[in-house]
Design an enzyme around this catalytic site. Structure first.
Site, short mmCIF file in Angstrom:
data_model
loop_
_atom_site.label_atom_id
_atom_site.label_comp_id
_atom_site.label_asym_id
_atom_site.label_seq_id
_atom_site.Cartn_x
_atom_site.Cartn_y
_atom_site.Cartn_z
N CYS A 166 -10.62 -3.77 -4.34
CA CYS A 166 -9.56 -4.76 -4.73
C CYS A 166 -10.13 -6.16 -5.01
O CYS A 166 -9.66 -6.66 -5.86
CB CYS A 166 -8.63 -4.97 -3.49
SG CYS A 166 -7.64 -3.55 -3.45
N ASN B 124 0.81 -1.23 -0.23
CA ASN B 124 -0.11 -0.03 0.17
C ASN B 124 0.97 1.22 0.13
O ASN B 124 1.99 1.06 0.85
CB ASN B 124 -1.13 -0.10 1.10
CG ASN B 124 -0.24 -0.22 2.41
OD1 ASN B 124 0.62 -0.90 2.52
ND2 ASN B 124 -0.97 0.50 3.49
N GLU C 144 -2.77 -4.73 -3.13
CA GLU C 144 -3.46 -5.65 -4.08
C GLU C 144 -3.38 -4.89 -5.51
O GLU C 144 -3.13 -5.58 -6.54
CB GLU C 144 -5.07 -6.16 -3.91
CG GLU C 144 -4.89 -6.89 -2.33
CD GLU C 144 -5.37 -6.07 -1.38
OE1 GLU C 144 -4.74 -4.99 -1.23
OE2 GLU C 144 -5.96 -6.54 -0.39
N CYS D 122 -10.00 -5.23 0.29
CA CYS D 122 -11.27 -4.53 0.38
C CYS D 122 -12.05 -4.59 -0.76
O CYS D 122 -11.84 -5.37 -1.73
CB CYS D 122 -10.68 -2.86 0.44
SG CYS D 122 -10.21 -2.28 -1.02
N GLU E 190 0.28 5.28 0.59
CA GLU E 190 -0.81 6.24 0.97
C GLU E 190 -0.38 7.61 0.68
O GLU E 190 0.79 7.94 0.03
CB GLU E 190 -0.73 6.18 2.77
CG GLU E 190 -1.52 4.96 2.86
CD GLU E 190 -1.73 4.76 4.48
OE1 GLU E 190 -1.04 5.57 5.34
OE2 GLU E 190 -2.37 3.99 4.82
N CYS F 76 -4.26 0.59 -2.60
CA CYS F 76 -4.10 -0.70 -1.81
C CYS F 76 -2.88 -1.51 -2.30
O CYS F 76 -2.21 -1.75 -3.52
CB CYS F 76 -5.23 -1.52 -1.97
SG CYS F 76 -6.67 -0.64 -0.88
O1 LIG Z 1 -6.48 -5.37 1.87
C1 LIG Z 1 -6.23 -4.25 2.35
C2 LIG Z 1 -6.78 -3.40 3.22
C3 LIG Z 1 -5.94 -2.09 3.48
N1 LIG Z 1 -4.94 -1.83 2.73
C4 LIG Z 1 -4.54 -0.54 2.96
C5 LIG Z 1 -5.17 0.54 2.67
C6 LIG Z 1 -4.78 1.66 3.54
O2 LIG Z 1 -3.25 2.14 3.25
C7 LIG Z 1 -4.28 0.84 4.84
C8 LIG Z 1 -5.32 1.14 6.10
O3 LIG Z 1 -6.64 0.87 5.27
O4 LIG Z 1 -4.26 -0.52 4.41
C9 LIG Z 1 -4.73 -2.47 1.72
O5 LIG Z 1 -3.54 -2.17 1.10
N2 LIG Z 1 -5.01 -3.69 1.42
ZN LIG Z 2 -8.07 -2.43 -1.65
#
Ligand SMILES: O=c1ccn([C@H]2C[C@H](O)[C@@H](CO)O2)c(=O)[nH]1
Ligand SMILES: [Zn+2]
Length: 134
Positions: A90, A43, A56, A87, A45, A54
């Site tokens: 994804c 991920n 994925e 999520c 941010e 994310c």
């Molecule tokens: O399956 C998931 C769930 C959350 N996140 C990331 C998004 C965000 O940066 C952090 C908190 O939600 O985790 C992912 O990358 N994948």
């Molecule tokens: Zn996601």
């Protein structure tokens, strides 16, 4: 299963690369293609929170950039004791490149915690078939 171990280790390694200064919740994802290639993502941010992406999605981008378009299996590694399943967005991203029975393995640092099929996580999904593709 050797290939699942490889995928688990790839997800664990890329999780350490996550850029998550806001949530402090690092996620790694690793995809295996049908011919055994591995692509990973974490991920990323952003100070403008909604622009973050994310793990994925990052792994899928790497796969497509690598010339591949089929997911045979995916491992997602999150933090904490709860299951970190992909999520909703994804799940749909994975759907584009996976079959209903494609395994989605949810992991913690100690190993795989639970395995789902794509169809379990995204039943009755909208997909390429709705648009007459594949
Ligand atoms: O399956 C998931 C769930 C959350 N996140 C990331 C998004 C965000 O940066 C952090 C908190 O939600 O985790 C992912 O990358 N994948
Ligand atoms: Zn996601």
């Amino acid at each position: 299963m050797a290939s699942l171990d490889t995928l688990f280790e790839a997800a664990k390694a890329v999780q350490t690369k996550a850029y998550a200064p806001y949530s402090r919740f690092k996620v790694g994802a690793a995809i295996m293609t049908p011919d055994g290639k591995v692509f990973s993502g974490c991920n990323v941010e952003n100070a403008a929170y909604p622009v973050g992406s994310c793990a994925e999605g990052g792994a899928i981008s790497a796969m497509v950039a690598g010339g591949e378009s089929r997911i045979a299996a995916i491992v997602v590694m999150g933090e904490g004791d709860a299951l970190v399943t992909p999520c909703g967005g994804c799940r749909q991203r994975i759907r584009e490149f996976a079959a209903p029975d494609t395994p989605i393995h949810v992991a913690g640092p100690e190993g795989i915690r639970k395995s789902f099929t794509l169809d379990e996580l995204l039943p009755f999904s909208f997909g390429p078939h709705n648009l007459g593709t594949r």
